[in-house]
Design a protein around this motif. Structure first.
Motif, short mmCIF file in Angstrom:
data_model
loop_
_atom_site.label_atom_id
_atom_site.label_comp_id
_atom_site.label_asym_id
_atom_site.label_seq_id
_atom_site.Cartn_x
_atom_site.Cartn_y
_atom_site.Cartn_z
N ALA A 142 -18.71 52.39 64.06
CA ALA A 142 -17.55 52.39 63.16
C ALA A 142 -17.31 53.77 62.57
O ALA A 142 -16.17 54.21 62.43
CB ALA A 142 -17.76 51.36 62.05
N LEU A 143 -18.41 54.49 62.24
CA LEU A 143 -18.27 55.81 61.63
C LEU A 143 -17.70 56.81 62.64
O LEU A 143 -16.75 57.55 62.34
CB LEU A 143 -19.63 56.29 61.12
CG LEU A 143 -19.67 57.72 60.55
CD1 LEU A 143 -18.76 57.82 59.33
CD2 LEU A 143 -21.10 58.11 60.19
N THR A 144 -18.27 56.85 63.84
CA THR A 144 -17.78 57.78 64.87
C THR A 144 -16.34 57.48 65.22
O THR A 144 -15.52 58.40 65.37
CB THR A 144 -18.65 57.67 66.14
OG1 THR A 144 -20.03 57.74 65.78
CG2 THR A 144 -18.33 58.78 67.12
N ASN A 145 -16.03 56.21 65.36
CA ASN A 145 -14.67 55.79 65.72
C ASN A 145 -13.67 56.28 64.67
O ASN A 145 -12.61 56.82 65.01
CB ASN A 145 -14.62 54.27 65.83
CG ASN A 145 -13.23 53.75 66.14
OD1 ASN A 145 -12.72 53.88 67.24
ND2 ASN A 145 -12.60 53.14 65.14
N PHE A 146 -14.01 56.12 63.41
CA PHE A 146 -13.07 56.47 62.34
C PHE A 146 -12.86 57.99 62.26
O PHE A 146 -11.72 58.46 62.14
CB PHE A 146 -13.59 55.94 61.00
CG PHE A 146 -12.61 56.10 59.88
CD1 PHE A 146 -11.57 55.20 59.73
CD2 PHE A 146 -12.73 57.13 58.97
CE1 PHE A 146 -10.64 55.34 58.70
CE2 PHE A 146 -11.82 57.28 57.94
CZ PHE A 146 -10.77 56.38 57.80
N VAL A 147 -13.94 58.76 62.36
CA VAL A 147 -13.84 60.22 62.19
C VAL A 147 -13.09 60.85 63.36
O VAL A 147 -12.13 61.62 63.17
CB VAL A 147 -15.24 60.84 62.06
CG1 VAL A 147 -15.15 62.37 62.09
CG2 VAL A 147 -15.90 60.39 60.77
N LEU A 148 -13.51 60.56 64.60
CA LEU A 148 -12.89 61.19 65.77
C LEU A 148 -11.44 60.76 65.94
O LEU A 148 -10.57 61.57 66.27
CB LEU A 148 -13.70 60.88 67.03
CG LEU A 148 -15.11 61.46 67.07
CD1 LEU A 148 -15.80 61.09 68.38
CD2 LEU A 148 -15.08 62.97 66.91
N ASN A 149 -11.18 59.47 65.72
CA ASN A 149 -9.80 59.00 65.86
C ASN A 149 -8.90 59.56 64.78
O ASN A 149 -7.71 59.79 65.00
CB ASN A 149 -9.76 57.47 65.82
CG ASN A 149 -10.12 56.86 67.16
OD1 ASN A 149 -9.86 57.46 68.21
ND2 ASN A 149 -10.71 55.69 67.16
N GLY A 150 -9.46 59.79 63.60
CA GLY A 150 -8.66 60.41 62.54
C GLY A 150 -8.16 61.78 62.94
O GLY A 150 -7.01 62.14 62.65
N ILE A 151 -9.01 62.54 63.64
CA ILE A 151 -8.60 63.87 64.09
C ILE A 151 -7.46 63.77 65.10
O ILE A 151 -6.46 64.51 65.03
CB ILE A 151 -9.80 64.61 64.71
CG1 ILE A 151 -10.86 64.87 63.63
CG2 ILE A 151 -9.35 65.93 65.35
CD1 ILE A 151 -12.17 65.41 64.17
N LEU A 152 -7.58 62.83 66.05
CA LEU A 152 -6.55 62.70 67.09
C LEU A 152 -5.24 62.15 66.52
O LEU A 152 -4.16 62.47 67.02
CB LEU A 152 -7.05 61.80 68.22
CG LEU A 152 -8.05 62.49 69.16
CD1 LEU A 152 -8.66 61.50 70.12
CD2 LEU A 152 -7.37 63.60 69.94
N ILE A 153 -5.32 61.33 65.49
CA ILE A 153 -4.10 60.83 64.87
C ILE A 153 -3.32 61.97 64.23
O ILE A 153 -2.08 61.97 64.23
CB ILE A 153 -4.43 59.72 63.85
CG1 ILE A 153 -4.78 58.43 64.59
CG2 ILE A 153 -3.27 59.48 62.90
CD1 ILE A 153 -5.23 57.30 63.70
N LEU A 154 -4.03 62.96 63.70
CA LEU A 154 -3.35 64.14 63.17
C LEU A 154 -2.57 64.86 64.27
O LEU A 154 -1.47 65.38 64.04
CB LEU A 154 -4.36 65.10 62.54
CG LEU A 154 -5.06 64.60 61.26
CD1 LEU A 154 -6.09 65.61 60.79
CD2 LEU A 154 -4.03 64.34 60.16
N VAL A 155 -3.12 64.87 65.49
CA VAL A 155 -2.39 65.43 66.63
C VAL A 155 -1.15 64.60 66.92
O VAL A 155 -0.08 65.12 67.23
CB VAL A 155 -3.31 65.49 67.88
CG1 VAL A 155 -2.53 65.98 69.10
CG2 VAL A 155 -4.50 66.40 67.61
N GLY A 156 -1.30 63.26 66.81
CA GLY A 156 -0.18 62.36 67.07
C GLY A 156 1.00 62.59 66.14
O GLY A 156 2.15 62.35 66.52
#
Length: 276
Positions: A52-66
């Motif tokens: 859950a922690l890895t998913n939230f942190v890495l996806n948060g970065i990619l959402i900023l790209v989105g």
């Protein structure tokens, strides 16, 4: 508001199925994944970092790209999806599916992943990670979502063999392929449109019947027969698969001898279909 609630609930359902695939089929059998989910699994296998922690942190970065390349509503729906996936991944796992026939787990996980992403994509969201990149590629290059997602996932999945072993890497590739196929089929079945081109002496009456019964606009085009050089109207109509079953009976009821040409349309932009 009705559409927002509907999309939100679909995303929650997709997030639940996604977490079930990860926690009950993939991780118990050491099957990897692609994109951020693959990195999440590798982090768990190697360093025991909570998924859950890895998913939230890495996806948060990619959402900023989105935010730069995708519509704002897509980004916000993606945040909603990542939030629920992270929550469901933290739910204690009861009776995980362990099996010596790990190909079964790969197939089941792939089917569930494809369905979950289909639900989320249909609700205008993504699960972030490679699906954000796939959405960007689909929007600007027209490549199908599942195919683009498979490409980005394999970039992570193939090197993962150094951690999970060659056999499990092959199972991971199988699972990714199945999920991409299921996603494409799901979106084609539920999200695709049909175009209808009608040649008839009664096109005005057919257009009126379609518009009255289905509540959508109809386009009339000017056409000229090559042999006869006679001008006539050609009717062009786009409908959802749901409405398609009603289109042919309406046309045939007005003119049984009408020439009707139909085709599957993968994407329609700038065109509003009610309640889709």
């Amino acid at each position: 508001m009705k559409s927002i609630v509907k999309n939100g609930l679909e995303i929650i359902a997709g997030a639940l199925i996604y977490a079930l695939a990860i926690n009950y089929f993939l991780i118990p059998n050491r099957i990897g994944e692609g994109g951020v989910t693959g990195l999440t699994a590798l982090g768990y296998y190697t360093f025991r970092i909570p998924p859950a922690l890895t998913n939230f942190v890495l996806n948060g970065i990619l959402i900023l790209v989105g935010f730069k390349f995708l519509k704002r509503e897509t980004v916000f729906y993606s945040l909603w999806a990542v939030l629920w996936i992270s929550l469901f991944l933290r739910v204690p796992v009861f009776l995980p599916y362990h099996t010596s026939q790990t190909v079964i787990a790969a197939i089941a996980g792939g089917v569930l992943m494809g369905i979950s992403m289909g639900l989320i994509f249909r609700a205008q969201g993504t699960i972030a990670g490679s699906t954000i990149l796939a959405k960007i590629v689909n929007r600007y290059l027209g490549i199908r979502n599942g195919s683009a997602m498979l490409f980005f996932d394999l970039i992570v999945a193939i090197p993962s063999g150094m951690v999970i072993g060659f056999q499990n890497m092959l199972l991971t590739v199988l699972e990714l392929y199945i999920s991409a196929v299921v996603l494409n089929k799901y979106l084609d079945a539920l999200g695709a449109k049909r175009s209808v081109l009608v040649f008839s002496k009664h096109n005005q009456a057919i257009g009126k019947a379609l518009s009255t019964n289905l509540g959508q606009g109809v386009t009339m085009l000017k056409a000229t027969g090559f042999y006869s050089q006679q001008e006539m109207d050609a009717l062009f109509y786009i409908c959802s698969n749901r409405d398609w079953t009603a289109v042919m009976p309406i046309i045939m009821s007005v003119d049984p001898e009408a020439l009707v040409v139909t085709d599957q349309v993968r994407s329609v932009r700038g065109f509003h279909l009610p309640e889709l």
